[in-house]
Design an enzyme around this catalytic site. Structure first.
Site, PDB file in Angstrom:
ATOM      1  N   CYS A 172     -12.131 -10.032  -1.112  1.00 30.26           N
ATOM      2  CA  CYS A 172     -11.515 -10.482  -2.369  1.00 30.26           C
ATOM      3  C   CYS A 172     -11.819 -11.928  -2.731  1.00 30.26           C
ATOM      4  O   CYS A 172     -12.298 -12.213  -3.832  1.00 30.26           O
ATOM      5  CB  CYS A 172      -9.999 -10.291  -2.303  1.00 30.26           C
ATOM      6  SG  CYS A 172      -9.486  -8.563  -2.204  1.00 30.26           S
ATOM      7  N   GLU A 186      -5.526  -6.797   3.738  1.00 28.84           N
ATOM      8  CA  GLU A 186      -6.061  -5.875   4.728  1.00 28.84           C
ATOM      9  C   GLU A 186      -5.405  -6.149   6.074  1.00 28.84           C
ATOM     10  O   GLU A 186      -5.206  -7.283   6.469  1.00 28.84           O
ATOM     11  CB  GLU A 186      -7.577  -6.037   4.831  1.00 28.84           C
ATOM     12  CG  GLU A 186      -8.304  -5.499   3.610  1.00 28.84           C
ATOM     13  CD  GLU A 186      -9.806  -5.498   3.791  1.00 28.84           C
ATOM     14  OE1 GLU A 186     -10.274  -5.235   4.922  1.00 28.84           O
ATOM     15  OE2 GLU A 186     -10.519  -5.765   2.810  1.00 28.84           O
ATOM     16  N   LEU A 203      -2.478  -6.661  -1.996  1.00 25.94           N
ATOM     17  CA  LEU A 203      -2.462  -6.109  -0.646  1.00 25.94           C
ATOM     18  C   LEU A 203      -3.363  -6.915   0.276  1.00 25.94           C
ATOM     19  O   LEU A 203      -4.459  -7.313  -0.103  1.00 25.94           O
ATOM     20  CB  LEU A 203      -2.947  -4.653  -0.657  1.00 25.94           C
ATOM     21  CG  LEU A 203      -2.258  -3.703  -1.646  1.00 25.94           C
ATOM     22  CD1 LEU A 203      -2.888  -2.313  -1.553  1.00 25.94           C
ATOM     23  CD2 LEU A 203      -0.759  -3.635  -1.386  1.00 25.94           C
ATOM     24  N   THR A 218     -15.056  -3.680  -7.759  1.00 30.78           N
ATOM     25  CA  THR A 218     -15.537  -4.613  -8.791  1.00 30.78           C
ATOM     26  C   THR A 218     -16.235  -5.770  -8.075  1.00 30.78           C
ATOM     27  O   THR A 218     -15.734  -6.891  -8.058  1.00 30.78           O
ATOM     28  CB  THR A 218     -14.379  -5.130  -9.662  1.00 30.78           C
ATOM     29  OG1 THR A 218     -13.359  -5.702  -8.825  1.00 30.78           O
ATOM     30  CG2 THR A 218     -13.774  -4.013 -10.485  1.00 30.78           C
ATOM     31  N   ASP A 257     -12.765  10.928  -4.997  1.00 22.63           N
ATOM     32  CA  ASP A 257     -13.815  10.003  -4.580  1.00 22.63           C
ATOM     33  C   ASP A 257     -15.140  10.743  -4.644  1.00 22.63           C
ATOM     34  O   ASP A 257     -15.215  11.946  -4.354  1.00 22.63           O
ATOM     35  CB  ASP A 257     -13.551   9.497  -3.160  1.00 22.63           C
ATOM     36  CG  ASP A 257     -14.346   8.249  -2.834  1.00 22.63           C
ATOM     37  OD1 ASP A 257     -13.749   7.156  -2.797  1.00 22.63           O
ATOM     38  OD2 ASP A 257     -15.577   8.365  -2.648  1.00 22.63           O
ATOM     39  N   LEU A 291      -2.520 -21.974   5.777  1.00 18.16           N
ATOM     40  CA  LEU A 291      -2.803 -23.340   6.193  1.00 18.16           C
ATOM     41  C   LEU A 291      -3.497 -23.378   7.548  1.00 18.16           C
ATOM     42  O   LEU A 291      -3.627 -24.430   8.149  1.00 18.16           O
ATOM     43  CB  LEU A 291      -1.516 -24.170   6.257  1.00 18.16           C
ATOM     44  CG  LEU A 291      -0.937 -24.643   4.919  1.00 18.16           C
ATOM     45  CD1 LEU A 291       0.359 -25.405   5.137  1.00 18.16           C
ATOM     46  CD2 LEU A 291      -1.943 -25.506   4.151  1.00 18.16           C
TER      47      LEU A 291
END
Length: 470
Positions: A258, A153, A151, A89, A33, A248
């Site tokens: 995301c 969180e 995935l 991204t 990183d 729901l």
């Protein structure tokens, strides 16, 4: 399963979970990183991310000598058989995915990749990115594979080690099988396909989940209109295996790191390709309209309070009951704009995009907060994941405090925006005395309405009948 030498570029939620989990599966992993401070902390097994089981996994990997951290991406890929690109991204101009980080790293590692190495796109990327990365690498001896993550969180480690499916896409069958074999000890179906299909599968999954959430929030509005209870409606349809019970639950809209960027990215790709996808556009528009409606409800109730000198909730409910409604907004959710909440102090419970994480990226709680602020409200917020923290990014939006009591004291209403279970355990009898107007808008349906009513608070959730202080 054969032990492999793996490099992971990027140590965010996806990268760190991938690296630590691959080490737990028996592989040798080097994570890289650009953030030198983060690398130093990770070497000490200090994990900044609030993610269950991840700190323990990192600590165990380091102790076993299978997990290490470096800042230099070139050093990380030397000797690696597989290189995972786990890079951000984010939403770029016009809604398209910004691939700058992926492209930059591809250029950085190009010359250092060992012959026969496999480069894996773990990031969420548009169709064609694997081909783009392959062109940037310009290495005929290096294969590029798409292996999207699925995935959640707050459950990332669990999802990695107990996946619903593993999707691997590449034009190189041997490279695809090598990547699939990394997960050989996991009991999950493996989908081997081409890179484009794998890349699209990730967007298809997230956009479908967003559509389901928009549908649930629209159902909740219908329930308010007809006096039905969203809990019973979603339970009834959730038993249908063709529908399922997940995603729901109504709330203050969908968000997170995301769904917003992925829905916009896919919509942008569709527009560029000349493909009409009105259902996806409606999913996004419905989410924004839903948040407008929730804010309008608060503004309308405040106007009723000013006009009548009461808390507004009871009278608004009675006024709407005859019109077939159970909230204080009209059918479209309109309530006027401008400074309709000017000078009104509102207590917000929860800022993270969901319980179990401290992630604020595209949080629906912040989307609602911005709308409230735009109407002039003064916002004071408490979130258990931010105790002792005061993110600078929130300074112009909300005042973050360290206790619920500080947030509620003198507030004109309380608005619950994150479904932290500990909010149910608060001493609502004592908190009721702190509120200037004894009204709680529970936009996660996480509280017990009857208990709040007994405490002298009027409760209003989403898609459920009002509970008026008695």
């Amino acid at each position: 399963m054969r032990e492999r030498s793996i490099a992971v570029i990027g140590t965010g939620y996806v990268g760190l979970t991938t690296g630590a989990s691959m080490a737990a599966l028996g592989h040798r992993v080097v994570c890289a990183d650009a953030d030198a401070g983060k690398i130093e902390r990770l070497r000490r097994a200090e994990v900044d991310i609030l993610e269950p089981d991840l700190p323990e996994l990192v600590r165990d990997g380091i102790a076993a000598g299978r997990l290490s951290f470096v800042r230099d991406t070139t050093a990380a890929v030397e000797g690696a058989e597989v290189v995972f690109l786990c890079l951000p991204t984010p939403m770029g101009a016009g809604g398209a995915a910004d691939l700058a980080a992926v492209e930059a790293v591809a250029g950085d590692i190009r010359a250092a990749l060992p012959p026969g190495c496999v480069v894996v796109n773990k990031s969420t990327v548009p169709v064609g990115t694997s081909e783009r990365v392959a062109a940037l690498l310009d290495r005929s001896d290096v294969a590029v594979v798409s292996n999207p993550e699925f995935l959640r969180e707050g459950r990332a480690v669990h999802d990695f080690l107990h996946p619903d499916r593993i999707v691997v896409g590449s034009a190189d069958d041997d490279a695809a099988r090598l990547v699939a074999d990394l997960y050989a000890d996991l009991d999950a179906p493996v989908v081997l396909t081409d890179a484009g299909s794998a890349e699209l599968a990730k967007y298809a999954a997230n956009c479908f989940l967003a559509m389901k959430l928009s549908y649930a929030n629209s159902l909740a509005t219908l329930c308010e209109t007809f006096g039905a209870d969203i809990r019973d409606v979603t339970e009834a349809i959730g038993h249908d295996p063709r529908i399922g019970a997940s995603y729901l639950q109504p709330g203050p809209g969908w968000g997170g790191s995301c769904l917003p960027k992925d829905t916009h990215a896919l919509l942008t790709v569709c527009e560029q390709a000349g493909v009409d996808f009105p259902l996806l556009r409606a999913t996004i528009d419905t989410n924004e309209a839903h948040q407008d409606r929730l804010v309008a409800r608060i503004a309308d109730a405040h106007r009723t309070t000013e006009a009548t000198g009461t808390t507004g909730t009871t009278e608004a409910a009675e006024a709407n009951e005859s019109a077939g409604k159970t909230d204080a907004t009209d059918a479209t959710g309109s309530a006027g704009d401008g400074d309709s909440l000017r000078g009104v102090r509102l207590a917000l419970l929860g800022l993270a995009f969901k319980a179990g994480t401290s992630d604020l990226r595209d949080s629906p709680a912040l989307a609602v907060a911005r709308r409230l602020r735009d109407r002039g409200a003064e916002l004071v917020a408490y979130d258990p994941a931010l105790t002792g923290q005061h993110p600078a990014a929130l300074d112009d939006l909300v005042t973050v405090v360290d206790t619920p009591e500080e947030a509620l004291k003198g507030a004109g209403a309380c608005v619950v925006l994150t479904e932290w279970p500990q909010f149910r355990e608060l001493d609502w009898e004592s908190l009721a005395d702190l509120l200037e107007v004894p009204t709680v808008y529970d936009y996660r349906n996480v509280l017990e309405p009857e208990r709040l009513a007994r405490a002298g608070l009027s409760w209003q959730g989403i898609g459920r009948p009002l509970a008026v202080a008695g």
